[in-house]
Design a protein around this motif. Sequence first.
Motif, PDB file in Angstrom:
ATOM      1  N   TYR A 190       5.691 -14.506  -4.332  1.00 29.69           N
ATOM      2  CA  TYR A 190       5.016 -15.798  -4.459  1.00 29.69           C
ATOM      3  C   TYR A 190       5.907 -16.734  -5.265  1.00 29.69           C
ATOM      4  N   VAL A 201       5.678  -9.100  -3.982  1.00 29.82           N
ATOM      5  CA  VAL A 201       4.388  -8.458  -3.685  1.00 29.82           C
ATOM      6  C   VAL A 201       4.474  -7.665  -2.386  1.00 29.82           C
ATOM      7  N   SER A 245      -5.660  -0.504  -1.093  1.00 29.64           N
ATOM      8  CA  SER A 245      -6.558  -0.911  -2.165  1.00 29.64           C
ATOM      9  C   SER A 245      -6.420  -2.410  -2.440  1.00 29.64           C
ATOM     10  N   THR A 246      -7.345  -2.934  -3.224  1.00 29.87           N
ATOM     11  CA  THR A 246      -7.334  -4.350  -3.544  1.00 29.87           C
ATOM     12  C   THR A 246      -6.039  -4.709  -4.280  1.00 29.87           C
ATOM     13  N   GLY A 247      -5.428  -5.820  -3.881  1.00 29.34           N
ATOM     14  CA  GLY A 247      -4.162  -6.234  -4.485  1.00 29.34           C
ATOM     15  C   GLY A 247      -2.942  -5.586  -3.869  1.00 29.34           C
ATOM     16  N   ALA A 248      -3.131  -4.747  -2.850  1.00 25.02           N
ATOM     17  CA  ALA A 248      -1.996  -4.039  -2.231  1.00 25.02           C
ATOM     18  C   ALA A 248      -1.044  -4.986  -1.502  1.00 25.02           C
ATOM     19  N   GLY A 249      -1.567  -6.159  -1.084  1.00 23.06           N
ATOM     20  CA  GLY A 249      -0.716  -7.129  -0.395  1.00 23.06           C
ATOM     21  C   GLY A 249      -1.104  -7.374   1.056  1.00 23.06           C
ATOM     22  N   LYS A 250      -2.306  -6.960   1.457  1.00 23.09           N
ATOM     23  CA  LYS A 250      -2.729  -7.066   2.857  1.00 23.09           C
ATOM     24  C   LYS A 250      -2.847  -8.531   3.312  1.00 23.09           C
ATOM     25  N   THR A 251      -3.538  -9.337   2.496  1.00 22.07           N
ATOM     26  CA  THR A 251      -3.714 -10.747   2.862  1.00 22.07           C
ATOM     27  C   THR A 251      -2.369 -11.471   2.870  1.00 22.07           C
ATOM     28  N   THR A 252      -1.541 -11.138   1.896  1.00 20.75           N
ATOM     29  CA  THR A 252      -0.207 -11.738   1.843  1.00 20.75           C
ATOM     30  C   THR A 252       0.549 -11.397   3.118  1.00 20.75           C
ATOM     31  N   TYR A 262       3.084 -18.787   4.201  1.00 18.25           N
ATOM     32  CA  TYR A 262       4.252 -18.651   3.325  1.00 18.25           C
ATOM     33  C   TYR A 262       5.406 -18.162   4.181  1.00 18.25           C
ATOM     34  N   GLN A 267      -9.813 -14.091   5.157  1.00 18.86           N
ATOM     35  CA  GLN A 267     -10.715 -13.238   4.371  1.00 18.86           C
ATOM     36  C   GLN A 267     -11.915 -14.041   3.864  1.00 18.86           C
ATOM     37  N   GLN A 292     -11.404  -2.736   4.912  1.00 19.49           N
ATOM     38  CA  GLN A 292     -11.742  -1.977   3.705  1.00 19.49           C
ATOM     39  C   GLN A 292     -12.336  -0.636   4.121  1.00 19.49           C
TER      40      GLN A 292
HETATM   41  N1  DCP Z   1      -1.076 -12.916  -5.440  1.00 21.57           N
HETATM   42  C1  DCP Z   1      -0.405 -13.949  -6.094  1.00 21.57           C
HETATM   43  N2  DCP Z   1      -0.599 -15.249  -5.682  1.00 21.57           N
HETATM   44  C2  DCP Z   1      -1.421 -15.524  -4.633  1.00 21.57           C
HETATM   45  C3  DCP Z   1      -2.095 -14.477  -3.966  1.00 21.57           C
HETATM   46  C4  DCP Z   1      -1.892 -13.165  -4.402  1.00 21.57           C
HETATM   47  O1  DCP Z   1       0.343 -13.717  -7.033  1.00 21.57           O
HETATM   48  N3  DCP Z   1      -1.579 -16.785  -4.233  1.00 21.57           N
HETATM   49  C5  DCP Z   1      -0.836 -11.517  -5.877  1.00 21.57           C
HETATM   50  C6  DCP Z   1      -2.080 -10.787  -6.278  1.00 21.57           C
HETATM   51  C7  DCP Z   1      -1.780  -9.364  -5.896  1.00 21.57           C
HETATM   52  C8  DCP Z   1      -0.783  -9.461  -4.759  1.00 21.57           C
HETATM   53  O2  DCP Z   1      -0.300 -10.807  -4.772  1.00 21.57           O
HETATM   54  O3  DCP Z   1      -1.133  -8.709  -6.976  1.00 21.57           O
HETATM   55  C9  DCP Z   1      -1.356  -9.103  -3.402  1.00 21.57           C
HETATM   56  O4  DCP Z   1      -2.487  -9.907  -3.151  1.00 21.57           O
HETATM   57  P1  DCP Z   1      -3.259  -9.881  -1.747  1.00 21.57           P
HETATM   58  O5  DCP Z   1      -4.289 -10.946  -1.784  1.00 21.57           O
HETATM   59  O6  DCP Z   1      -2.259  -9.940  -0.664  1.00 21.57           O
HETATM   60  O7  DCP Z   1      -3.920  -8.431  -1.783  1.00 21.57           O
HETATM   61  P2  DCP Z   1      -4.983  -7.762  -0.792  1.00 21.57           P
HETATM   62  O8  DCP Z   1      -5.336  -8.697   0.295  1.00 21.57           O
HETATM   63  O9  DCP Z   1      -4.447  -6.434  -0.412  1.00 21.57           O
HETATM   64  O10 DCP Z   1      -6.254  -7.537  -1.750  1.00 21.57           O
HETATM   65  P3  DCP Z   1      -7.841  -7.541  -1.367  1.00 21.57           P
HETATM   66  O11 DCP Z   1      -8.139  -6.215  -0.767  1.00 21.57           O
HETATM   67  O12 DCP Z   1      -8.513  -7.712  -2.684  1.00 21.57           O
HETATM   68  O13 DCP Z   1      -8.093  -8.684  -0.443  1.00 21.57           O
END
Ligand code: DCP
Length: 242
Positions: free
Chosen positions: A16, A23, A42-49, A58, A89, A201
């Motif tokens: 980012y 990430v 898991s949450t924060g793993a980077g799926k949405t990214t 991005y 999401q 999930q």
């Molecule tokens: N992140 C960041 N800036 C953003 C979005 C996310 O720094 N604008 C960070 C937060 C996490 C990592 O990037 O450490 C991955 O975030 P994601 O949203 O990609 O993670 P997930 O989608 O896997 O999480 P969830 O299951 O909660 O949706």
Amino acid sequence: AEKKGRVEFRDVTFKYPGAEAPVLSNISFTAEPGKTLAIIGSTGAGKTTLVSLLPRLYDVASGDVLLDGVPVTEMDASEITSRVSAVPQKPYLFSGTIEHNLRFGKPDATDEELWDALETAQAKGFVEEKSSGLNRRIAQGGTNVSGGQRQRLSIARALVTKPNVYLFDDSFSALDVATDARLRKALKGKTKDATVIIVAQRVSTIADADEILVLDNGRIVDRGTHDELLETSPTYQEIVES
Ligand code: DCP
Ligand code: MG
């Protein structure tokens, strides 16, 4: 004709803006038209990214994201939008009618196409229940419909555009298990020629995917079918048991 919508990530790394650590690291996979690729972790793993890199919310730091062999960085925004439909999401609805919301990506869609998409998305009953039907008004931000209804209207909107690639980011989580199953069955029939990428999930949502990527801390730690991962992936087993 050859099916379109082949998605390829080649050794993708992403940070980012302003962040020190990536990430996503060394992400490589291919998703083929007619198939479903699932991403779990898991949450924060980077799926949405990860899924945000295809529609170019991005751009990658290194590596390539390709659509039918062409790097997305070489495509213009309108081409990507017409070929890739992402259900975010946190789906958003605009203030305006249901019809206005559904036609967003394809202004010339027929009413029949709208109803067909609503039926697949399991949202037809919800729209029919008021006499205003497609003209029913949605408040700004979609605050007058439930989270599950927002998700289903957002899925219907994606279907209306008939893209080559669908991205569903946790789009079925607000649905009860039975509706989730019905929706995915209907979806399968409508997305036969497209590439489908599902972030989930719940394991039940993706157990029938052609390939599942297990994401942990920005890396693909395991990949395979549900049955293969049950045998080989401790991370996947943990998710199954949670
Ligand atoms: N992140 C960041 N800036 C953003 C979005 C996310 O720094 N604008 C960070 C937060 C996490 C990592 O990037 O450490 C991955 O975030 P994601 O949203 O990609 O993670 P997930 O989608 O896997 O999480 P969830 O299951 O909660 O949706
Ligand atoms: Mg996410």
